[in-house]
Write a protein that holds these residues in place. Structure first.
Motif, short mmCIF file in Angstrom:
data_model
loop_
_atom_site.label_atom_id
_atom_site.label_comp_id
_atom_site.label_asym_id
_atom_site.label_seq_id
_atom_site.Cartn_x
_atom_site.Cartn_y
_atom_site.Cartn_z
N ALA A 285 0.83 -1.21 0.00
CA ALA A 285 0.00 0.00 0.00
C ALA A 285 0.86 1.25 0.00
O ALA A 285 0.59 2.22 -0.72
CB ALA A 285 -0.93 -0.01 1.21
N ASP A 286 1.93 1.23 0.81
CA ASP A 286 2.82 2.39 0.87
C ASP A 286 3.46 2.68 -0.49
O ASP A 286 3.48 3.82 -0.97
CB ASP A 286 3.92 2.16 1.90
N LEU A 287 3.98 1.63 -1.12
CA LEU A 287 4.70 1.83 -2.37
C LEU A 287 3.77 2.21 -3.51
O LEU A 287 4.19 2.83 -4.49
CB LEU A 287 5.48 0.57 -2.73
N GLY A 288 2.49 1.88 -3.38
CA GLY A 288 1.52 2.28 -4.39
C GLY A 288 1.39 3.78 -4.53
O GLY A 288 0.91 4.27 -5.56
N ALA A 289 1.85 4.52 -3.51
CA ALA A 289 1.79 5.98 -3.58
C ALA A 289 2.63 6.52 -4.73
O ALA A 289 2.36 7.61 -5.25
CB ALA A 289 2.26 6.58 -2.26
N ALA A 290 3.67 5.77 -5.13
CA ALA A 290 4.54 6.25 -6.21
C ALA A 290 3.80 6.33 -7.54
O ALA A 290 4.24 7.05 -8.44
CB ALA A 290 5.75 5.33 -6.34
N GLU A 291 2.70 5.62 -7.65
CA GLU A 291 1.93 5.64 -8.90
C GLU A 291 0.68 6.49 -8.81
O GLU A 291 -0.10 6.56 -9.76
CB GLU A 291 1.54 4.20 -9.28
N LEU A 292 0.48 7.12 -7.67
CA LEU A 292 -0.74 7.92 -7.45
C LEU A 292 -0.44 9.39 -7.67
O LEU A 292 0.41 9.98 -7.00
CB LEU A 292 -1.26 7.69 -6.02
#
Length: 330
Positions: free
Chosen positions: A288-295
């Motif tokens: 979930a944390d790393l998904g921020a890079a694509e948001l």
């Protein structure tokens, strides 16, 4: 995974790093740190941050062993290992500080051994020692670079004037300090100074020790070794208002179709020159944390976040008094 550079010249690393404090047991038993490191590598993380005082050296040892299974820290690897020194444990009271050249040389050799490498990608002075001019500390770190034992150097919790003095001795690639939706002190002067000098701001505690991620925490349920027992923002009288802020963020996250952690980290990534290093031992939380890079956040969401969590911050100081006195030194 999105990438960014450390400082003006690199190397290139993942836009989100992995903080190593949980691997040293700061939030209780560390579980499977090798597993979380391997999962982070699979998801594209290439910056791993730790310190020689995390678990009195255990944090470096654990990270070194975990990376040895998948990638060699240092030469010939796209993984950048960052570690810190300059904080000394004491049996009672606040920790001591030592930024002397002698300590930095000894500490670097010890970190190299614990990490199992011959070169530290990023070496950081964890606090400014008021007894030692920062020029002396930086001179010793420059010598470590010249000797090939260190790639880049950085500072932590330094005021803008101190950063400039250090940068005049040797290029500072990174300034590490706390920065999050509700801890925004860097925006006044520290972040502008970093941008002026081409220094990457590495944001630790970007999720407010879990509260901004929607992970409601009752201090009574925390294990004895969890540092949040001493965190003023988890203290009675402060925790309630802070949970209310976190709940409001969770509502906004649902409206935006994202987890609170992803939204909070994407907000940081929307600021030029900022690289967050959340720490976790949970694989689902890491994803979930790393998904921020694509948001990518639109202006409406950014404005709503600014209004939801204003710059005055949460209830309670960042640290207990003894530790608070060591941050943002000029």
């Amino acid at each position: 995974m999105r990438t960014t550079t450390l400082g003006r010249t690199g190397p290139t690393v993942s836009a989100i790093g992995l903080g190593g404090l949980p691997m040293a047991g700061a939030y209780g038993p560390a579980g499977d740190p090798a597993g979380i490191v391997a999962h982070a590598l699979d998801l594209g993380v290439t910056l791993f941050d730790t310190a020689d005082y995390y678990g009195r050296g255990a944090g470096e040892e654990v990270l070194g062993r975990a990376l040895a299974r998948r990638a060699r820290p240092g030469h010939g690897s796209d993984v950048v290992v960052a570690t810190k020194t300059g904080i000394l444990h004491r049996d009672g009271g606040p920790p001591g500080l030592d930024g002397s050249p002698e300590h930095l040389r000894r500490a670097c050799e010890a970190s190299l051994r614990r990490l199992g490498t011959d070169r530290i990608g990023l070496y950081q002075l964890a606090r400014i020692d008021p007894r030692v001019p920062v020029e002396e500390s930086m001179g010793a770190m420059a010598e470590l670079v010249a000797a090939g034992k260190v790639g880049l150097v950085g500072l932590c919790e330094a005021a803008p004037a101190t950063l400039r003095r250090a940068h005049a001795v040797h290029p500072v690639s990174v300034l590490q300090t706390e920065y999050s939706l509700w801890e925004r002190h860097v925006e006044a002067a520290i972040l502008p100074a970093c941008r002026e000098l081409g220094v990457t701001l590495v944001a630790y505690r970007p999720l407010g020790s879990g509260l901004l991620a929607g992970r409601r925490t009752d201090p009574a349920t925390l294990p004895p070794g969890d540092f949040r027992h001493r965190d003023p923002r988890f203290a009675p009288g402060n925790l309630g208002p802070n949970l209310a802020l976190a709940d409001a963020l969770a509502v906004l996250a649902r409206e935006a179709g994202a987890e609170p952690a992803r939204l909070a980290l994407a907000w940081l990534l929307a600021h030029d020159g900022v690289l967050p290093i959340p720490g976790t031992l949970d694989r689902a939380h890491l994803a979930a944390d790393l998904g921020a890079a694509e948001l990518r956040l639109d202006e409406g969401v950014l404005k709503a976040l600014e209004e939801l969590l204003p710059p005055h911050g949460p209830a309670g100081e960042r640290y207990p008094p003894g530790l608070l006195a060591t941050v943002d030194r000029g």
